[in-house]
Design a protein around this motif. Structure first.
Motif, PDB file in Angstrom:
ATOM      1  N   THR A  15     -90.552-111.531  41.553  1.00  0.00           N
ATOM      2  CA  THR A  15     -91.365-110.627  41.212  1.00  0.00           C
ATOM      3  C   THR A  15     -91.361-110.883  39.675  1.00  0.00           C
ATOM      4  O   THR A  15     -89.970-110.538  39.286  1.00  0.00           O
ATOM      5  N   HIS A  56     -95.981-112.505  42.367  1.00  0.00           N
ATOM      6  CA  HIS A  56     -95.716-111.298  42.473  1.00  0.00           C
ATOM      7  C   HIS A  56     -95.710-111.663  40.971  1.00  0.00           C
ATOM      8  O   HIS A  56     -94.831-110.908  40.266  1.00  0.00           O
ATOM      9  N   THR A  62     -96.500-109.643  37.882  1.00  0.00           N
ATOM     10  CA  THR A  62     -96.288-108.072  37.679  1.00  0.00           C
ATOM     11  C   THR A  62     -95.769-107.360  35.921  1.00  0.00           C
ATOM     12  O   THR A  62     -94.763-107.880  36.306  1.00  0.00           O
ATOM     13  N   THR A  87     -95.654-104.162  36.151  1.00  0.00           N
ATOM     14  CA  THR A  87     -95.300-102.216  36.034  1.00  0.00           C
ATOM     15  C   THR A  87     -94.026-102.074  36.590  1.00  0.00           C
ATOM     16  O   THR A  87     -93.603-103.314  37.342  1.00  0.00           O
ATOM     17  N   ARG A  88     -92.943-101.087  37.012  1.00  0.00           N
ATOM     18  CA  ARG A  88     -91.933-101.030  37.144  1.00  0.00           C
ATOM     19  C   ARG A  88     -92.200-100.400  38.096  1.00  0.00           C
ATOM     20  O   ARG A  88     -93.284 -99.337  38.474  1.00  0.00           O
ATOM     21  N   GLU A  89     -91.046-100.870  39.364  1.00  0.00           N
ATOM     22  CA  GLU A  89     -91.654 -99.606  39.955  1.00  0.00           C
ATOM     23  C   GLU A  89     -89.819 -99.458  41.233  1.00  0.00           C
ATOM     24  O   GLU A  89     -89.152-100.358  40.713  1.00  0.00           O
ATOM     25  N   ASP A  90     -89.791 -98.920  42.030  1.00  0.00           N
ATOM     26  CA  ASP A  90     -88.561 -98.574  43.014  1.00  0.00           C
ATOM     27  C   ASP A  90     -89.077-100.124  44.280  1.00  0.00           C
ATOM     28  O   ASP A  90     -90.005 -99.226  45.210  1.00  0.00           O
ATOM     29  N   PHE A  91     -88.829-101.304  43.882  1.00  0.00           N
ATOM     30  CA  PHE A  91     -89.105-101.963  45.239  1.00  0.00           C
ATOM     31  C   PHE A  91     -88.400-101.590  46.996  1.00  0.00           C
ATOM     32  O   PHE A  91     -88.849-101.921  47.499  1.00  0.00           O
ATOM     33  N   SER A 112     -87.746-103.249  38.281  1.00  0.00           N
ATOM     34  CA  SER A 112     -86.718-102.235  38.925  1.00  0.00           C
ATOM     35  C   SER A 112     -86.867-101.443  38.024  1.00  0.00           C
ATOM     36  O   SER A 112     -86.059-101.214  37.019  1.00  0.00           O
ATOM     37  N   LYS A 113     -87.436-100.472  38.520  1.00  0.00           N
ATOM     38  CA  LYS A 113     -87.681 -98.731  37.480  1.00  0.00           C
ATOM     39  C   LYS A 113     -85.972 -98.603  37.596  1.00  0.00           C
ATOM     40  O   LYS A 113     -85.772 -97.471  36.847  1.00  0.00           O
ATOM     41  N   SER A 114     -85.047 -98.238  38.951  1.00  0.00           N
ATOM     42  CA  SER A 114     -83.714 -97.966  38.855  1.00  0.00           C
ATOM     43  C   SER A 114     -83.289 -98.604  37.889  1.00  0.00           C
ATOM     44  O   SER A 114     -81.490 -98.357  38.031  1.00  0.00           O
TER      45      SER A 114
END
Ligand code: SF4
Length: 313
Positions: A30, A45, A47, A49-53, A86-88
């Motif tokens: 990612t 992957h 992207t 965009t930050r996410e909590d995967f 990673s959003k976290s």
């Protein structure tokens, strides 16, 4: 048999970070770049965009367990891709620092440092290891093949803004590819930017493991030495290949080879030298894994490597 983790790997030996306890908060490959030299292949992957995967508490539970059980020098946030996605990440760094006095490092391409939120989150880490391979948008697109909204000038500005507030260490890595970013002009431009960022350390690396693109070549040793002098950098090409792989006798060998090849290709001679087993036995195991379709052989730079074919744990 020792416990297996989903998000933690190692501790693996690292010249820069000693015994590095790796934490990967993102799914396999990612990334917001698809670098031509990437040792885990083209980005699947793609992207920005930050996410909590994954559930962040699940990652933290593993960190908690690992820091209690294992001997290490650094907790290193890294990934088979870009960990700042990673959003976290910021929360995980803060929580990790509550669990251990050992320093926390983040290996990143640094692209998201243009985002004030990401800069704030990384302020709590002890060491940041970012990458800078180009200073013009044209070259940035050729070598790092970023998401189209990413702009190298904004990223460089992000590095500078981060430096102004950050009291930890910045250890920059410059990956040089023959005929792509190793000209006098390109290296002089990188030097100018590095002088502005005032990194504590600079490392020059070359693509020593099989890269995403077949045409990627390593510059000559002489050129790498010259570049190191210009950038006032240390050359890591000579040891990086032996990094990142540690065999734990208490764990399943097949599983360890599979996990390591998710992160980077493994040189066959390295596997043979690290194991206290007859050569025939190890080669037989590798060929069995090849027959099962989970790894395959790749010759690169006149050396034999084993690379992962399927992404399953
Ligand atoms: S080398 Fe790093 S930044 Fe580049 S594509 Fe691979 S994981 Fe992403």
């Amino acid at each position: 048999m020792k416990k297996s983790y989903k998000y933690i790997f190692g501790p693996v030996p690292s010249r820069r970070l000693g015994k590095s306890l790796g934490v990967s908060p993102i799914p396999q490959k990612t990334c917001n770049y698809s670098c031509v030299y990437c040792q885990i292949g083209r980005t699947t992957h793609f992207t920005n965009t930050r996410e909590d995967f994954f559930p962040r508490n699940e990652i933290l539970d593993e960190i908690k367990d690992a820091v209690e059980q294992l001997d290490f020098d650094y907790v290193t946030f890294v990934g088979e891709g870009e960990p700042t996605l990673s959003k976290s990440l910021g929360w995980l760094i803060i929580e990790t620092k509550k669990l251990t006095d050992k320093p926390v490092a983040v290996i990143t391409n640094g692209a998201l440092l243009y985002d004030p939120q990401v800069r704030n989150e990384l302020l709590t880490a002890d060491v940041i290891l970012p990458t800078l391979d180009a200073t013009t948008q044209e070259l940035f697109k050729k070598i790092n093949r970023p998401k189209k909204e990413l702009d190298i000038e904004k990223i460089i500005k992000g590095f500078q803004d981060f430096r102004e507030k950050y009291t930890g260490q910045i250890w920059m890595e410059v990956m040089v590819v023959d005929g792509l970013n190793d000209s006098e002009e390109d290296i002089a431009a990188i030097k100018k930017v590095l002088d502005r960022i005032k990194c504590e350390r600079v490392y020059v690396n070359v693509p020593i493991r099989p890269p995403a693109e077949k045409w990627v070549k390593i510059p000559t040793k002489e050129r790498v030495i010259e570049i190191c002098k210009i950038l006032n950098a240390e050359n890591i090409d000579s040891y990086e290949e032996t990094e990142g792989f540690h065999i734990d006798k208490d764990k399943d060998l097949k599983e360890q080879i599979l996990k390591t090849t998710l992160r980077h290709p493994l040189r066959e001679s390295q596997i043979l030298s690290m194991l206290d087993l007859p050569e025939d036995e190890i080669l037989q195991l590798l060929h069995e894994m090849e027959a099962n379709g989970v790894i395959r052989k790749k010759i690169y730079n006149e050396k034999t490597f084993w690379v992962r074919t399927k992404q399953k744990e």
